[in-house]
Design an enzyme around this catalytic site. Structure first.
Site, short mmCIF file in Angstrom:
data_model
loop_
_atom_site.label_atom_id
_atom_site.label_comp_id
_atom_site.label_asym_id
_atom_site.label_seq_id
_atom_site.Cartn_x
_atom_site.Cartn_y
_atom_site.Cartn_z
N ASP A 1 4.53 1.06 1.33
CA ASP A 1 4.82 2.13 0.36
C ASP A 1 5.82 1.69 -0.69
O ASP A 1 6.52 2.52 -1.28
CB ASP A 1 5.34 3.40 1.06
CG ASP A 1 4.44 3.85 2.20
OD1 ASP A 1 3.24 4.00 1.95
OD2 ASP A 1 4.94 4.04 3.32
N LYS B 1 3.16 -1.20 -4.62
CA LYS B 1 2.36 -2.36 -5.00
C LYS B 1 1.26 -2.01 -6.00
O LYS B 1 0.96 -2.79 -6.90
CB LYS B 1 1.75 -2.97 -3.73
CG LYS B 1 2.79 -3.55 -2.79
CD LYS B 1 2.17 -4.07 -1.51
CE LYS B 1 1.68 -2.97 -0.60
NZ LYS B 1 2.74 -2.11 -0.07
N GLY C 1 -2.44 3.53 1.04
CA GLY C 1 -2.77 4.09 -0.26
C GLY C 1 -1.91 3.51 -1.35
O GLY C 1 -0.68 3.50 -1.26
N HIS C 2 -2.53 2.96 -2.39
CA HIS C 2 -1.80 2.43 -3.54
C HIS C 2 -1.88 3.46 -4.66
O HIS C 2 -2.98 3.78 -5.13
CB HIS C 2 -2.38 1.09 -3.97
CG HIS C 2 -2.10 -0.01 -3.00
ND1 HIS C 2 -2.53 -1.31 -3.18
CD2 HIS C 2 -1.42 -0.02 -1.83
CE1 HIS C 2 -2.13 -2.05 -2.17
NE2 HIS C 2 -1.46 -1.29 -1.34
N GLN D 1 0.26 -2.47 3.00
CA GLN D 1 1.40 -2.27 3.92
C GLN D 1 2.59 -3.14 3.47
O GLN D 1 2.80 -3.34 2.29
CB GLN D 1 1.00 -2.55 5.37
CG GLN D 1 0.10 -1.50 5.97
CD GLN D 1 -1.36 -1.87 5.91
OE1 GLN D 1 -1.74 -3.01 5.78
NE2 GLN D 1 -2.20 -0.87 6.01
#
Length: 432
Positions: free
Chosen positions: A13, A16, A40-41, A226
Site C-alpha cells: 500500500d 506503487k 490494489g494499485h 504488496q
C-alpha cells in the site's frame, strides 16, 4: 538495455500504482511480476480514481506502451474480466496493449473456498488474507498441481480443470468445511465463462518477448505488488503473502537474468501502514494513529479494510533496501504529516533480552498472536507544519521537511529521488 524494477519497501500500500503511472511514459513496456488481485494499485488523475488489481499500472500511459502480466502472477479470470471491462469503459483499448504469460497460474473457484477454510481453521492466529484464493493458488503451484493460463488452450482442459477441482473438494472435506454446492455451481459457471474472455487476449511466452525487447534496446519497468515486509522469505513470516515481493521476484516472475536488472526504485511512505494480522513494531494505538489513518485515507483499495498506522521504521526500511539492492527511494504521502508538530522515527529495536539492534531480527513475526516481540526506539524530529500539497519543485518545500528527507537519506544510505505530496499524478516532485 537493462530492466528497472519498482517495488514496495514496507508492508504494501505504498503507492506503487501512482509512481508506475508517473514513470511509465519513459518506458516501452510495463510488466507485473508477482501477486494477485488481492493487491490494489490506486491511480488518481483528472479528478478520477482508478483501482487496478492484476493489470499493470502502465495502461493509462499515453503512447505505444505494452503491458505484460508475467508468469509470477496468479490470475482470477472473473476479477480480470471485471477489471478489464472497467478500463475499456474508460476508453482503454486493452486488447491492443496487454500480453499475458501462458505460465501465469489461474485462481480457481475452489481456491477461494480453501482460503476461507484455512483462515477459519487458524482461529485467532489467522493470517488475515483477503480471501481471494491467492495462497492456495501459490500452494498448488509449488506442489505442482496448478492450472496455468496456457492450459486453457489445450484440448483436454476440461478434464484437467475437473481433476484439480475435485482434488480441492476432497481437501475441503478432510478439513471439515461445508460447501454450498448451488452457490459454487453458479460461481463455477461464471468462472468458465470468464475464461472465454481471457482467451480473447494475446496469451504468449512473455519471457521471450521481454528478453527480445531488451535485446532491441526497448526499456522495461517491472512492477511489483504488496511490499518487501510481506515477502514469503524475508517478510514477517508467517504473516506474509505467498510470493516473492522483492527484486529477485522480478527475475523469476518475468524470466529475467539477474544481470539484466538496472535501477531498483523502492517506494515507502513517510510513515508506515499494515493491513491484516502480523507484527508491526511502530504501530500506534492512540489518537495519533487514528489521525494518520483519517488524513491519509488509509483503507484498503480492494478490501476497504482499515490499515494499521504507525511511525516510519528505519530498521525495516534499511533491511528492505539491503534485500532489494534499492538504488533510488521514492517517498509517498509526505503531505499526510503536514499538521504534526513532532514526528517520530524508529531507529532501533530493543529485543526481549534487553539488547538493542538496528538490524531486522528473526523474532519479528514469530509471535503466535502477531505481536512484535521488540520495543521500538525512536528519534523525535520537528514537524514542518506547512501544507506541502501544492509544491511542484523541491525549492518550494519547507526547510524542516527537507531536513526530514536528509535525515532519512543519511541513515538509509540511498537518495530519495521522488517525493509525492498528494494522490494526483501532478503532485509529484522529481529531485535532481
Amino acid at each position: 538495455m537493462k530492466a528497472d524494477i519498482l517495488l514496495g519497501l514496507q508492508w504494501g500500500d505504498e503507492g506503487k500504482g501512482k509512481i508506475v503511472d508517473v514513470l511509465a511514459p519513459d518506458y516501452d513496456i510495463v510488466a507485473r511480476f508477482q501477486g494477485g488481485p488481492n493487491a490494489g494499485h490506486t491511480l488518481e488523475f483528472d479528478g478520477h480514481k482508478h483501482v487496478l488489481r492484476s493489470i499493470p499500472s502502465g495502461v493509462f500511459a499515453k503512447g505505444a506502451i505494452t503491458n505484460v502480466i508475467g508468469n509470477g502472477v496468479v490470475l482470477d479470470p472473473v476479477l480480470f474480466r471485471k477489471e478489464a471491462a472497467e478500463l475499456e469503459a474508460d476508453g482503454v483499448d486493452l486488447h491492443s496493449i496487454l500480453k499475458i504469460s501462458k505460465k501465469a497460474h489461474l485462481i480457481m473457484p475452489t481456491h477461494r473456498l480453501l482460503d476461507a477454510a484455512g483462515e477459519a481453521s487458524m482461529g485467532s492466529g489467522k493470517i488475515g488474507t483477503t480471501g481471494k484464493g491467492i495462497g492456495p493458488t501459490y500452494s498448488d503451484k509449488i506442489s505442482r498441481h496448478g492450472v496455468r493460463v496456457g492450459d486453457i488452450l489445450a484440448d483436454d482442459f476440461d478434464s484437467m480443470y475437473a481433476s484439480a477441482r475435485d482434488a480441492h473438494f476432497r481437501t475441503l472435506a478432510n478439513m471439515g468445511a461445508e460447501v454450498d454446492r448451488a452457490a459454487f455451481d453458479k460461481n463455477e459457471t461464471e468462472w468458465l465463462d470468464a475464461l472465454e474472455y481471457l482467451r480473447s487476449f494475446e496469451l504468449s511466452d512473455t519471457e521471450h518477448y521481454i528478453n527480445r525487447a531488451l535485446n532491441d534496446d526497448l526499456s522495461v519497468l517491472c512492477e511489483g505488488a504488496q511490499g518487501t515486509m510481506l515477502d514469503i522469505d524475508f517478510g514477517s513470516y508467517p504473516f506474509v503473502t505467498s510470493s516473492n515481493t522483492v527484486a529477485a521476484g522480478a527475475c523469476t516472475g518475468l524470466g529475467l537474468a539477474p544481470g539484466r536488472i538496472g535501477r531498483v526504485y523502492g517506494i515507502f511512505k513517510a510513515y508506515c501502514t499494515r493491513v491484516g494480522s502480523g507484527p508491526f513494531p511502530t504501530e500506534l494505538f492512540d489518537a495519533t494513529g487514528e489521525e494518520i489513518r483519517s488524513i491519509g485515507h488509509e483503507y484498503g483499495a480492494v478490501t476497504g479494510r482499515e490499515r494499521r498506522c504507525g511511525w516510519l521504521d528505519l530498521v525495516a526500511l534499511r533491511y528492505a533496501v539491503m534485500i532489494n539492492g534499492a538504488t533510488n527511494l521514492i517517498m509517498m504521502k509526505s503531505d499526510v504529516l503536514d499538521t504534526f508538530e513532532h514526528i517520530k522515527v524508529c531507529t532501533a529495536y530493543r529485543l526481549p533480552d534487553g539488547t538493542v539492534t538496528d538490524e531486522f531480527p528473526f523474532c519479528v513475526g514469530r509471535n503466535a498472536a502477531g505481536v512484535a516481540d521488540v520495543e521500538p526506539i525512536y528519534d523525535t524530529l520537528p514537524g514542518w507544519l506547512t501544507d506541502i500539497s501544492a509544491a511542484r519543485k523541491e525549492s518550494e518545500l519547507p526547510q524542516t521537511f527537507r531536513d526530514y528527507i536528509r535525515y532519512i537519506e543519511e541513515r538509509v544510505g540511498v537518495p530519495v529521488s521522488i517525493i509525492s505530496v498528494g494522490p494526483d499524478r501532478e503532485q509529484t516532485i522529481i529531485r535532481e
